[in-house]
Design an enzyme around this catalytic site. Sequence first.
Site, short mmCIF file in Angstrom:
data_model
loop_
_atom_site.label_atom_id
_atom_site.label_comp_id
_atom_site.label_asym_id
_atom_site.label_seq_id
_atom_site.Cartn_x
_atom_site.Cartn_y
_atom_site.Cartn_z
N GLU A 128 0.73 -1.29 0.01
CA GLU A 128 0.01 -0.06 0.01
C GLU A 128 0.85 1.32 0.11
OE1 GLU A 128 -3.47 0.17 2.28
OE2 GLU A 128 -3.89 -1.99 2.15
N TYR A 154 -3.31 5.00 7.12
CA TYR A 154 -2.57 3.56 7.38
C TYR A 154 -1.07 3.45 6.48
CZ TYR A 154 -1.03 -1.21 6.72
OH TYR A 154 -0.41 -2.31 6.56
N LYS A 158 2.82 3.77 7.28
CA LYS A 158 3.85 2.61 6.71
C LYS A 158 4.92 2.99 5.94
CE LYS A 158 3.54 -1.18 8.00
NZ LYS A 158 3.85 -2.05 9.02
P1 NAD Z 1 -2.85 -7.32 13.00
O1 NAD Z 1 -3.65 -6.28 13.06
O2 NAD Z 1 -3.70 -8.59 12.71
O3 NAD Z 1 -2.28 -7.53 14.08
C1 NAD Z 1 -1.20 -6.36 14.66
C2 NAD Z 1 -0.68 -6.81 16.14
O4 NAD Z 1 0.25 -5.83 16.65
C3 NAD Z 1 -1.59 -7.24 17.22
O5 NAD Z 1 -1.34 -8.47 17.70
C4 NAD Z 1 -1.50 -5.83 18.13
O6 NAD Z 1 -1.68 -6.60 19.21
C5 NAD Z 1 -0.17 -5.60 17.81
N1 NAD Z 1 0.16 -4.23 18.34
C6 NAD Z 1 -0.38 -3.15 17.54
N2 NAD Z 1 0.07 -2.08 18.29
C7 NAD Z 1 1.02 -2.59 19.08
C8 NAD Z 1 2.01 -1.80 20.03
N3 NAD Z 1 2.10 -0.41 19.91
N4 NAD Z 1 2.81 -2.44 20.53
C9 NAD Z 1 2.70 -3.98 20.46
N5 NAD Z 1 2.18 -4.57 19.76
C10 NAD Z 1 1.14 -3.89 19.10
O7 NAD Z 1 -2.07 -7.05 11.67
P2 NAD Z 1 -1.78 -8.11 10.42
O8 NAD Z 1 -2.56 -8.25 9.43
O9 NAD Z 1 -1.20 -9.38 10.93
O10 NAD Z 1 -0.42 -7.22 9.87
C11 NAD Z 1 1.00 -7.45 10.44
C12 NAD Z 1 2.02 -6.46 9.66
O11 NAD Z 1 2.19 -6.89 8.56
C13 NAD Z 1 1.61 -5.15 9.99
O12 NAD Z 1 2.82 -4.38 10.20
C14 NAD Z 1 0.93 -4.73 8.39
O13 NAD Z 1 1.31 -3.44 8.11
C15 NAD Z 1 1.85 -5.77 7.64
N6 NAD Z 1 0.84 -6.31 6.42
C16 NAD Z 1 -0.30 -6.72 6.46
C17 NAD Z 1 -0.81 -7.01 5.36
C18 NAD Z 1 -1.97 -8.15 5.43
O14 NAD Z 1 -2.70 -8.33 4.44
N7 NAD Z 1 -2.82 -8.16 6.66
C19 NAD Z 1 0.02 -7.27 4.19
C20 NAD Z 1 1.20 -6.40 4.29
C21 NAD Z 1 1.77 -6.11 5.19
O1 DAU Z 2 -2.18 -4.89 0.35
C1 DAU Z 2 -1.80 -4.97 1.85
C2 DAU Z 2 -2.69 -4.63 2.86
O2 DAU Z 2 -3.94 -5.33 2.82
C3 DAU Z 2 -2.21 -4.43 4.20
O3 DAU Z 2 -1.16 -3.43 4.34
C4 DAU Z 2 -3.34 -4.11 5.38
O4 DAU Z 2 -2.64 -4.32 6.74
C5 DAU Z 2 -4.49 -5.21 5.18
O5 DAU Z 2 -5.60 -4.70 5.92
C6 DAU Z 2 -4.84 -5.12 3.81
O6 DAU Z 2 -5.68 -3.73 3.45
P1 DAU Z 2 -6.94 -3.68 2.39
O7 DAU Z 2 -7.64 -2.38 2.59
O8 DAU Z 2 -6.65 -4.08 0.91
O9 DAU Z 2 -7.69 -5.07 3.10
P2 DAU Z 2 -9.30 -4.94 3.78
O10 DAU Z 2 -9.56 -6.53 3.71
O11 DAU Z 2 -9.68 -4.00 4.53
O12 DAU Z 2 -9.75 -4.79 2.26
C7 DAU Z 2 -9.89 -5.58 0.91
C8 DAU Z 2 -10.76 -4.78 -0.05
O13 DAU Z 2 -12.07 -5.34 0.06
C9 DAU Z 2 -10.69 -3.48 -0.38
O14 DAU Z 2 -10.63 -3.11 -1.66
C10 DAU Z 2 -11.89 -3.02 0.53
C11 DAU Z 2 -12.66 -3.99 0.53
N1 DAU Z 2 -13.63 -4.38 1.53
C12 DAU Z 2 -13.26 -4.61 2.85
C13 DAU Z 2 -14.27 -4.78 3.82
C14 DAU Z 2 -13.56 -4.89 5.22
C15 DAU Z 2 -15.26 -4.27 1.24
O15 DAU Z 2 -15.60 -4.22 0.07
N2 DAU Z 2 -15.92 -4.64 2.58
C16 DAU Z 2 -15.41 -4.49 3.55
O16 DAU Z 2 -16.41 -4.89 4.60
#
Ligand code: NAD
Ligand code: DAU
Length: 340
Positions: A128, A154, A158
């Site tokens: 992102e 967000y 990052k």
């Molecule tokens: P998540 O929200 O599921 O988990 C985040 C964790 O961080 C939680 O356990 C929370 O308690 C902890 N946390 C938050 N603030 C904190 C603080 N101040 N101190 C200590 N712990 C804290 O997130 P996720 O989806 O597992 O994402 C993990 C990492 O990967 C993030 O950095 C996110 O930006 C990155 N990322 C996520 C995705 C995705 O698709 N979910 C994709 C690419 C990168």
């Molecule tokens: O690309 C990596 C990112 O993917 C990570 O860095 C973020 O932490 C992670 O949350 C995710 O971000 P997105 O915004 O892409 O994920 P999300 O699951 O929130 O949404 C995925 C897509 O679906 C987005 O286009 C918004 C849409 N959406 C999401 C929700 C929650 C809906 O249409 N309805 C919904 O209720």
Amino acid sequence: MNTILVTGGAGFIGANFVYYMLENHPDTRVICVDCLTYAGNMSTLAKAMADPRFTFYKQDIRDRAGINAIFDREKPDAVVNFAAESHVDRSIEEPELFVQTNVLGAQVMMDACLAHGNIRFHQVSTDEVYGDLPLDRPDLLFTEDTPLHASSPYSASKASADLLTMAYYRTYGLAATISRCSNNYGPYQFPEKLIPLMIANALADKPLPVYGQGLNVRDWLYVEDHCKAIDLVLQKGQIGRVYNIGGHNEMRNIDIVKLICAQLGKPESLITYVTDRKGHDLRYAIDPARIHAELGWLPETAFADGIRKTVQWYLDNRPWWEQIVSGEYRNYYERMYANR
Ligand code: NAD
Ligand code: DAU
């Protein structure tokens, strides 16, 4: 014995990484630091807690003294920083928290690494940070040289952490790497995110809220493939380098939601189109050529298999997510979706 310190290990990807490391590196201790926000869940780590190679600290990464004390005690060889506020919709509601955790928290972790002898630091970032791509140019992909162009609070937080990581590498010689991954899916994902939210709602025969027309495109990767890529970057990645992670698996949101309906035997009439997300990114698509060429990484889970496994996991682990959707999450859901 190697010691790796993982922040955010009670969240979705962090917990999958904890399990990946414990399973694949028998000579590694895993220290988890997590302050357990709404997204952190100790039940996710229940199996790890039974492993003598695993230690958990309830600790905020913004608290410098607390973090330094853990470094003094555990003497980690490497740090992987997953801890973050991760949900775009929440960042639109409360941007300040995202700056505090995602930028200042990351800085505390980098300072602690420097202060303890330049410990190897890996920053887990996201695709992102590059902003979005047009829907009608499938030829365009994000490379590591694509300029940072964040859209949401967000992604801006990052991107800021990424800039700081690179500044610490250049200025202080911090032994840092960054990975930028596309959207993950799999076990233990909090049901505020698209895939688990749609599974949970469909199982309860509740409306499936698709933003806008559902035409936005995300590039989906099974979480274990992400964990494997981070492990490789830690072992063999070049210091000071960024690695994109993604599996060339672009899908429109609406197609994902329809697939989930089909897998669960639920009618598509549950789909409800709701007001779009502010500043909604149109399309993400990662070019993973560098990590493939330099480190030999390739994704191993095809989307058809990964989504089947994921849906089955949510069916088999109802208590895990039912406990979440019955708690504070209800207020969140009401706030986010009631008048949409
Ligand atoms: P998540 O929200 O599921 O988990 C985040 C964790 O961080 C939680 O356990 C929370 O308690 C902890 N946390 C938050 N603030 C904190 C603080 N101040 N101190 C200590 N712990 C804290 O997130 P996720 O989806 O597992 O994402 C993990 C990492 O990967 C993030 O950095 C996110 O930006 C990155 N990322 C996520 C995705 C995705 O698709 N979910 C994709 C690419 C990168
Ligand atoms: O690309 C990596 C990112 O993917 C990570 O860095 C973020 O932490 C992670 O949350 C995710 O971000 P997105 O915004 O892409 O994920 P999300 O699951 O929130 O949404 C995925 C897509 O679906 C987005 O286009 C918004 C849409 N959406 C999401 C929700 C929650 C809906 O249409 N309805 C919904 O209720």
